[in-house]
Design a protein around this motif. Sequence first.
Motif, short mmCIF file in Angstrom:
data_model
loop_
_atom_site.label_atom_id
_atom_site.label_comp_id
_atom_site.label_asym_id
_atom_site.label_seq_id
_atom_site.Cartn_x
_atom_site.Cartn_y
_atom_site.Cartn_z
N MET A 1 8.00 22.86 3.41
CA MET A 1 8.56 21.58 3.03
C MET A 1 7.45 20.67 2.51
O MET A 1 6.35 20.68 3.03
N CYS A 2 7.77 19.88 1.52
CA CYS A 2 6.83 18.92 0.95
C CYS A 2 6.80 17.67 1.82
O CYS A 2 7.81 17.27 2.38
N ASP A 3 5.61 17.07 1.94
CA ASP A 3 5.45 15.86 2.73
C ASP A 3 5.67 14.64 1.85
O ASP A 3 5.15 14.56 0.74
N TYR A 4 6.43 13.68 2.38
CA TYR A 4 6.75 12.46 1.65
C TYR A 4 6.45 11.23 2.49
O TYR A 4 6.48 11.28 3.72
N THR A 5 6.19 10.12 1.80
CA THR A 5 6.09 8.81 2.43
C THR A 5 7.34 8.05 2.03
O THR A 5 7.66 7.95 0.85
N GLN A 6 8.07 7.53 3.01
CA GLN A 6 9.26 6.74 2.72
C GLN A 6 8.84 5.28 2.66
O GLN A 6 8.21 4.78 3.59
N ARG A 7 9.16 4.63 1.55
CA ARG A 7 8.76 3.24 1.35
C ARG A 7 10.02 2.39 1.22
O ARG A 7 10.88 2.68 0.41
N GLU A 8 10.12 1.34 2.03
CA GLU A 8 11.24 0.41 1.96
C GLU A 8 10.72 -0.92 1.45
O GLU A 8 9.70 -1.42 1.92
N TYR A 9 11.42 -1.49 0.48
CA TYR A 9 11.03 -2.76 -0.11
C TYR A 9 11.88 -3.89 0.46
O TYR A 9 12.94 -3.67 1.06
N SER A 10 11.43 -5.12 0.24
CA SER A 10 12.13 -6.28 0.79
C SER A 10 13.54 -6.44 0.20
O SER A 10 14.40 -7.05 0.83
N CYS A 11 13.78 -5.85 -0.97
CA CYS A 11 15.11 -5.93 -1.58
C CYS A 11 16.09 -4.95 -0.92
O CYS A 11 17.29 -4.99 -1.19
N GLY A 12 15.58 -4.07 -0.05
CA GLY A 12 16.44 -3.12 0.64
C GLY A 12 16.47 -1.73 0.04
O GLY A 12 17.06 -0.82 0.61
N HIS A 13 15.83 -1.55 -1.13
CA HIS A 13 15.78 -0.23 -1.75
C HIS A 13 14.71 0.64 -1.10
O HIS A 13 13.73 0.14 -0.56
#
Length: 72
Positions: A1-13
């Motif tokens: 499996m590939c490693d990912y960073t999940q990024r959440e922005y202030s707009c909710g996306h």
Amino acid sequence: MCDYTQREYSCGHFRWIASKWCRDYTITHKRCQPNVTHFEYRQEELCGECKPKTFPPWESMIKRSTKQQTYL
């Protein structure tokens, strides 16, 4: 499996940024099940879709056609 960073922005996306590709992906370029290893919350930042569009100062100097060009 590939490693990912999940990024959440202030707009909710959310965005998932690859931090490490697995061996299978490097050979086949087929996406596999993501493995989220890190989480970031960007409280002060909007995602690319929600950011207001900014144009360079020389944008007004560019002459653009008002008609849509069609190619045969």
